[in-house]
Design an enzyme around this catalytic site. Structure first.
Site, PDB file in Angstrom:
ATOM      1  N   GLY A  28       0.812  -1.221   0.000  1.00 22.53           N
ATOM      2  CA  GLY A  28       0.000   0.000   0.000  1.00 22.53           C
ATOM      3  C   GLY A  28       0.839   1.261   0.000  1.00 22.53           C
ATOM      4  O   GLY A  28       2.029   1.234  -0.316  1.00 22.53           O
ATOM      5  N   LEU A  30       0.507   3.625  -2.142  1.00 27.03           N
ATOM      6  CA  LEU A  30       0.938   3.479  -3.529  1.00 27.03           C
ATOM      7  C   LEU A  30       1.470   4.792  -4.110  1.00 27.03           C
ATOM      8  O   LEU A  30       0.915   5.858  -3.879  1.00 27.03           O
ATOM      9  CB  LEU A  30      -0.238   2.987  -4.387  1.00 27.03           C
ATOM     10  CG  LEU A  30      -0.866   1.657  -3.946  1.00 27.03           C
ATOM     11  CD1 LEU A  30      -1.979   1.260  -4.912  1.00 27.03           C
ATOM     12  CD2 LEU A  30       0.165   0.543  -3.832  1.00 27.03           C
ATOM     13  N   HIS A  34       4.712   1.931  -7.876  1.00 25.86           N
ATOM     14  CA  HIS A  34       3.733   0.826  -7.865  1.00 25.86           C
ATOM     15  C   HIS A  34       2.859   0.883  -9.116  1.00 25.86           C
ATOM     16  O   HIS A  34       2.568  -0.135  -9.738  1.00 25.86           O
ATOM     17  CB  HIS A  34       2.795   0.940  -6.655  1.00 25.86           C
ATOM     18  CG  HIS A  34       3.460   0.774  -5.330  1.00 25.86           C
ATOM     19  ND1 HIS A  34       3.544   1.800  -4.418  1.00 25.86           N
ATOM     20  CD2 HIS A  34       4.041  -0.296  -4.751  1.00 25.86           C
ATOM     21  CE1 HIS A  34       4.151   1.377  -3.336  1.00 25.86           C
ATOM     22  NE2 HIS A  34       4.471   0.103  -3.504  1.00 25.86           N
ATOM     23  N   GLN A  58       7.993  -9.404   7.776  1.00 25.52           N
ATOM     24  CA  GLN A  58       9.211  -8.900   7.151  1.00 25.52           C
ATOM     25  C   GLN A  58       9.785  -7.683   7.879  1.00 25.52           C
ATOM     26  O   GLN A  58      10.780  -7.109   7.448  1.00 25.52           O
ATOM     27  CB  GLN A  58       8.998  -8.606   5.669  1.00 25.52           C
ATOM     28  CG  GLN A  58       8.103  -7.425   5.346  1.00 25.52           C
ATOM     29  CD  GLN A  58       7.736  -7.378   3.860  1.00 25.52           C
ATOM     30  OE1 GLN A  58       6.962  -8.190   3.375  1.00 25.52           O
ATOM     31  NE2 GLN A  58       8.304  -6.437   3.143  1.00 25.52           N
TER      32      GLN A  58
HETATM   33  O1  PAF Z   1       8.086  -4.841  -1.941  1.00 24.64           O
HETATM   34  C1  PAF Z   1       7.133  -4.877  -1.141  1.00 24.64           C
HETATM   35  O2  PAF Z   1       6.331  -3.963  -1.054  1.00 24.64           O
HETATM   36  C2  PAF Z   1       6.972  -6.081  -0.223  1.00 24.64           C
HETATM   37  O3  PAF Z   1       8.197  -6.577   0.173  1.00 24.64           O
HETATM   38  C3  PAF Z   1       6.089  -7.199  -0.843  1.00 24.64           C
HETATM   39  C4  PAF Z   1       6.718  -7.784  -2.077  1.00 24.64           C
HETATM   40  C5  PAF Z   1       4.715  -6.628  -1.170  1.00 24.64           C
HETATM   41  C6  PAF Z   1       5.898  -8.332   0.180  1.00 24.64           C
HETATM   42  O4  PAF Z   1       5.272  -7.895   1.330  1.00 24.64           O
END
Ligand code: PAF
Length: 284
Positions: A28, A30, A34, A58
């Site tokens: 998000g 964006l 993106h 992550q």
């Molecule tokens: O690049 C990102 O925004 C994130 O690492 C992803 C690929 C959406 C995974 O959460």
């Protein structure tokens, strides 16, 4: 554009979709980076699916999970200008119903570059991307080259696990001052934004040195480091020159396809950027 937040409903919807399906995974907030992936998917595939999900696994403790920008309504507005068939917006209970999740995928690439500073990052990324691939079942998936290591690891993962998805790299999209677009740019103060162009300048200088015939990795790293350090607001995490495909660090003479990548702190914000270069091609 359909908005779906549960796996069950998504799978029901997905059953009626056939042909090529492009997938753009996002967290998000964006930006044009993106949207360039969505546009590339529109051009490449018959259908496009975007996911918006801030993946907690992550983020390491102390990172910006709690402050990561969330603006779903604005994101959906932006996406409505593209031909996205569906936006998948799951929540944590949907993606991680059990507290412990075992993902078997591992790679030596997890430990280098970004992985050195963010040891759990690629475990979290590959876990969520594998889960999303399994749910979405795309034919193509689009990843920005700003996160070059992420793109390389995902490409390696689909090859290692025989996942039948084509991973498509998309070029970095930049602000007018050269700053690579990132959701985290929202953290920058006015002052930080005014000095941030130094990162791009340093990389451009690196590229010019290569074009002029420099073939020593150490010299290249030194020049880039010097330019970044000329602005006291930066703290360098790494300046790296590696093989573009294996991401193995190069210390001596350069040859073939290389990746020059950097990570710096500007105040509390960690920024990454890179460029790739071929020493076997003629550069005018
Ligand atoms: O690049 C990102 O925004 C994130 O690492 C992803 C690929 C959406 C995974 O959460």
């Amino acid at each position: 554009m359909k908005n779906i937040s549960t796996i069950k409903e998504f799978r029901k919807w997905r059953k009626n979709i056939s042909g090529t399906i492009g997938f753009v995974p996002t967290m998000g907030a964006l930006h044009e980076g993106h949207l360039s992936l969505v546009s590339k998917s529109n051009k490449t595939c018959e259908h496009t699916i975007v996911s918006i999900y801030i993946n907690p696994t992550q983020f390491a403790k102390g990172e910006d999970l709690d402050t990561y920008p969330q603006m779903v309504r604005a994101d959906l507005d932006k996406l409505s200008q593209f031909e996205a068939d569906c936006v998948f917006l799951p929540d944590n209970s949907e993606m991680y119903p059990n507290e412990i999740i075992t993902s078997n995928y591992n790679s030596d690439l997890f430990k280098i570059l970004e992985g050195k500073s963010r040891p759990s990052f690629f475990k979290g990324v590959t876990t969520i991307v594998a889960k999303l691939f399994d749910i979405i079942e795309p034919t193509h998936a689009f990843f920005g080259e700003k996160d070059y290591q992420q793109f390389t690891i995902i490409k390696q993962m689909v090859s290692d696990l025989d996942i039948p998805i084509q991973i498509v790299p998309c070029p970095i999209i930049r602000e007018e001052n050269g700053l690579a677009m990132s959701s985290r740019n929202k953290y920058l103060t006015e002052y930080e934004f005014s000095v941030v162009a130094t990162i791009f300048k340093a990389l451009e200088c690196g590229k010019n040195i290569l074009k002029a015939g420099e073939i020593h990795a150490d010299k290249l790293k030194r020049e880039i480091t010097q330019i970044i350090n000329s602005e006291s607001a930066f703290q360098i995490d790494y300046v790296s020159v590696s093989n573009r495909n294996t991401l193995k660090e190069i210390d001596g003479e350069l040859e073939g396809e290389i990746l020059v990548s950097i990570a710096v702190f500007l105040g509390k914000t960690r920024l990454i950027d890179n460029f790739t270069y071929s020493l076997s091609e003629e550069h005018i």
